[in-house]
Design a protein around this motif. Structure first.
Motif, PDB file in Angstrom:
ATOM      1  N   ILE A  15       0.856  -1.192   0.000  1.00 45.38           N
ATOM      2  CA  ILE A  15       0.000   0.000   0.000  1.00 45.38           C
ATOM      3  C   ILE A  15       0.885   1.234   0.000  1.00 45.38           C
ATOM      4  CG2 ILE A  15      -1.812   1.268   1.225  1.00 45.38           C
ATOM      5  CD1 ILE A  15      -2.543  -1.389   2.611  1.00 45.38           C
ATOM      6  N   ALA A  16       0.670   2.132  -0.953  1.00 49.99           N
ATOM      7  CA  ALA A  16       1.425   3.379  -1.023  1.00 49.99           C
ATOM      8  C   ALA A  16       0.568   4.528  -0.532  1.00 49.99           C
ATOM      9  CB  ALA A  16       1.872   3.654  -2.453  1.00 49.99           C
ATOM     10  N   THR A  17       1.199   5.450   0.169  1.00 54.44           N
ATOM     11  CA  THR A  17       0.492   6.633   0.659  1.00 54.44           C
ATOM     12  C   THR A  17       1.480   7.797   0.703  1.00 54.44           C
ATOM     13  OG1 THR A  17      -1.028   7.449   2.370  1.00 54.44           O
ATOM     14  CG2 THR A  17       0.912   6.222   3.124  1.00 54.44           C
ATOM     15  N   GLY A  18       1.007   8.947   1.164  1.00 51.31           N
ATOM     16  CA  GLY A  18       1.867  10.127   1.235  1.00 51.31           C
ATOM     17  C   GLY A  18       1.644  11.049   0.054  1.00 51.31           C
ATOM     18  N   GLY A  19       2.078  12.279   0.211  1.00 49.58           N
ATOM     19  CA  GLY A  19       1.809  13.308  -0.774  1.00 49.58           C
ATOM     20  C   GLY A  19       2.366  13.030  -2.156  1.00 49.58           C
ATOM     21  N   GLN A  42       3.638   3.233 -12.158  1.00 51.80           N
ATOM     22  CA  GLN A  42       4.468   2.046 -11.914  1.00 51.80           C
ATOM     23  C   GLN A  42       3.623   1.021 -11.165  1.00 51.80           C
ATOM     24  OE1 GLN A  42       7.381   2.108 -13.478  1.00 51.80           O
ATOM     25  NE2 GLN A  42       6.822   4.205 -14.063  1.00 51.80           N
ATOM     26  N   ALA A  43       2.650   0.447 -11.877  1.00 50.06           N
ATOM     27  CA  ALA A  43       1.644  -0.412 -11.248  1.00 50.06           C
ATOM     28  C   ALA A  43       2.244  -1.669 -10.627  1.00 50.06           C
ATOM     29  CB  ALA A  43       0.580  -0.788 -12.275  1.00 50.06           C
ATOM     30  N   HIS A  44       3.437  -2.069 -11.087  1.00 54.97           N
ATOM     31  CA  HIS A  44       4.042  -3.283 -10.544  1.00 54.97           C
ATOM     32  C   HIS A  44       4.555  -3.089  -9.121  1.00 54.97           C
ATOM     33  CE1 HIS A  44       7.471  -0.928 -11.931  1.00 54.97           C
ATOM     34  NE2 HIS A  44       8.289  -1.722 -11.257  1.00 54.97           N
ATOM     35  N   LEU A  45       4.678  -1.846  -8.680  1.00 55.31           N
ATOM     36  CA  LEU A  45       5.227  -1.595  -7.350  1.00 55.31           C
ATOM     37  C   LEU A  45       4.205  -1.794  -6.238  1.00 55.31           C
ATOM     38  CD1 LEU A  45       7.345   1.648  -7.973  1.00 55.31           C
ATOM     39  CD2 LEU A  45       8.195  -0.686  -7.674  1.00 55.31           C
ATOM     40  N   PHE A  46       2.982  -1.351  -6.466  1.00 53.92           N
ATOM     41  CA  PHE A  46       1.985  -1.309  -5.394  1.00 53.92           C
ATOM     42  C   PHE A  46       0.718  -2.074  -5.781  1.00 53.92           C
ATOM     43  CE2 PHE A  46       3.685   3.133  -6.051  1.00 53.92           C
ATOM     44  CZ  PHE A  46       4.789   2.981  -5.222  1.00 53.92           C
ATOM     45  N   ASP A  47       0.053  -2.589  -4.767  1.00 53.70           N
ATOM     46  CA  ASP A  47      -1.274  -3.165  -4.981  1.00 53.70           C
ATOM     47  C   ASP A  47      -2.352  -2.095  -4.958  1.00 53.70           C
ATOM     48  OD1 ASP A  47      -0.609  -6.029  -5.103  1.00 53.70           O
ATOM     49  OD2 ASP A  47       0.077  -5.711  -3.046  1.00 53.70           O
ATOM     50  N   ARG A  48      -2.098  -1.037  -4.201  1.00 49.37           N
ATOM     51  CA  ARG A  48      -3.056   0.068  -4.156  1.00 49.37           C
ATOM     52  C   ARG A  48      -2.366   1.330  -3.658  1.00 49.37           C
ATOM     53  NH1 ARG A  48      -7.089  -1.953   0.600  1.00 49.37           N
ATOM     54  NH2 ARG A  48      -6.857  -3.916  -0.509  1.00 49.37           N
ATOM     55  N   ILE A  49      -2.938   2.465  -4.032  1.00 51.97           N
ATOM     56  CA  ILE A  49      -2.482   3.757  -3.522  1.00 51.97           C
ATOM     57  C   ILE A  49      -3.610   4.337  -2.690  1.00 51.97           C
ATOM     58  CG2 ILE A  49      -1.791   6.110  -4.125  1.00 51.97           C
ATOM     59  CD1 ILE A  49      -0.471   5.016  -6.622  1.00 51.97           C
ATOM     60  N   GLU A  50      -3.304   4.677  -1.444  1.00 54.69           N
ATOM     61  CA  GLU A  50      -4.298   5.209  -0.504  1.00 54.69           C
ATOM     62  C   GLU A  50      -3.799   6.574  -0.005  1.00 54.69           C
ATOM     63  OE1 GLU A  50      -7.135   3.892   0.171  1.00 54.69           O
ATOM     64  OE2 GLU A  50      -6.963   1.776  -0.417  1.00 54.69           O
ATOM     65  N   PRO A  51      -4.120   7.658  -0.705  1.00 50.92           N
ATOM     66  CA  PRO A  51      -3.609   8.977  -0.307  1.00 50.92           C
ATOM     67  C   PRO A  51      -4.025   9.391   1.102  1.00 50.92           C
ATOM     68  CG  PRO A  51      -4.546   9.043  -2.515  1.00 50.92           C
ATOM     69  CD  PRO A  51      -4.939   7.732  -1.930  1.00 50.92           C
ATOM     70  N   ASP A  52      -5.172   8.898   1.566  1.00 55.10           N
ATOM     71  CA  ASP A  52      -5.696   9.321   2.872  1.00 55.10           C
ATOM     72  C   ASP A  52      -5.495   8.263   3.950  1.00 55.10           C
ATOM     73  OD1 ASP A  52      -6.661  11.797   1.836  1.00 55.10           O
ATOM     74  OD2 ASP A  52      -8.380  10.732   0.991  1.00 55.10           O
TER      75      ASP A  52
END
Length: 261
Positions: free
Chosen positions: A222-226, A234-244
């Protein structure tokens, strides 16, 4: 309604929640000299733009990695919202998760809150939370939600600022994804952008791979942060991006207040 406040080294994020629903969110540059009155004027205007009043807020929870900013935010809560702010990690909003590291007291509030949020988003699995902020952090959360440790690396902007500060002839450039996959730049600016962007992609590939190998089990990444969205292609890096992720973690922490650490 709950006002959740997450103060990072670069930005402070504010979000208004009704139960589990985020109604609005705002961001302001972190400044530990900003007074409660200044926060109030700023927030009052933004609340009204969204159709709310200060009187709608009946609870405040704060997470901060900037200790000097806490007092004025607590004063803001008492003076302008009429409630004592809850502080993440302090009773009655102690973590409620195990911090399985050698120095649990040194774990940043944002990383503990992210662990809580990641567990709510993906229970029963091992998680790797990557937060792209002033620092880039990678944190392992086990299937039970325990914080197992992680990695701290310089953030994207911090690395670029250090490069520009130390090299007199290098210009300041905006952080963005390169327009091509080429790693051979034809201008100084393109070479800097390639170095920062693809350098970070390579670092993520290497560190994620090493953590997966060491943990030895499938991971939900899970990726987050500004700056997380900078790497969304780079979809191979993360399963999801959760900005909040952090703000949602504060909501979950408020909902489970009183749990034992």
């Amino acid at each position: 309604m709950l006002l959740a406040i997450d103060v990072g080294n670069t930005n402070a994020k504010f979000a208004l929640f009704q139960g589990a629903e985020m109604l609005a969110r705002w961001r302001i540059a972190t400044d530990d000299r900003r007074t409660a009155d200044e926060y109030a004027v700023w927030l009052d205007q933004l609340l009204r733009i969204e159709g709310y009043e200060r009187s709608d807020v009946d609870a405040v929870i704060i997470s901060t990695v900037v200790p000097r900013a806490l007092h004025n935010l607590q004063l803001l809560s008492v003076k302008y919202f009429g409630v004592d702010a809850l502080v993440a990690g302090r009773a009655p909003v102690t973590w409620g998760i195990a911090l399985k590291v050698d120095e649990p007291q040194s774990v940043g509030a944002d990383r503990a809150v992210n662990a809580i949020s990641a567990q709510a988003a993906a229970p029963g699995t091992d998680k790797l939370v990557i937060s792209f902020g002033t620092a880039t952090t990678l944190d392992h959360i086990d299937p039970d939600g325990a914080y197992m440790g992680g990695i701290i690396a310089p953030g994207v902007n911090l690395s670029l600022e250090a490069l520009v500060a130390a090299a007199a002839k290098l210009p300041r450039i905006a952080i963005e994804a390169p327009t091509t996959n080429s790693v051979i730049g034809r201008t100084t600016e393109s070479q800097m952008l390639i170095g920062v962007y693809w350098g970070y992609v390579s670092m993520m590939e290497g560190l994620i791979g090493r953590m997966k190998a060491e943990i030895g089990k499938p991971l939900t990444v899970i990726a987050t942060g500004g700056l997380a969205t900078l790497f969304q292609e780079q979809a191979h890096l993360f399963d999801r991006i959760e900005p909040d992720l952090t703000l949602n973690g504060l909501m979950h922490l408020y909902a489970q207040r009183g749990s034992a650490a």
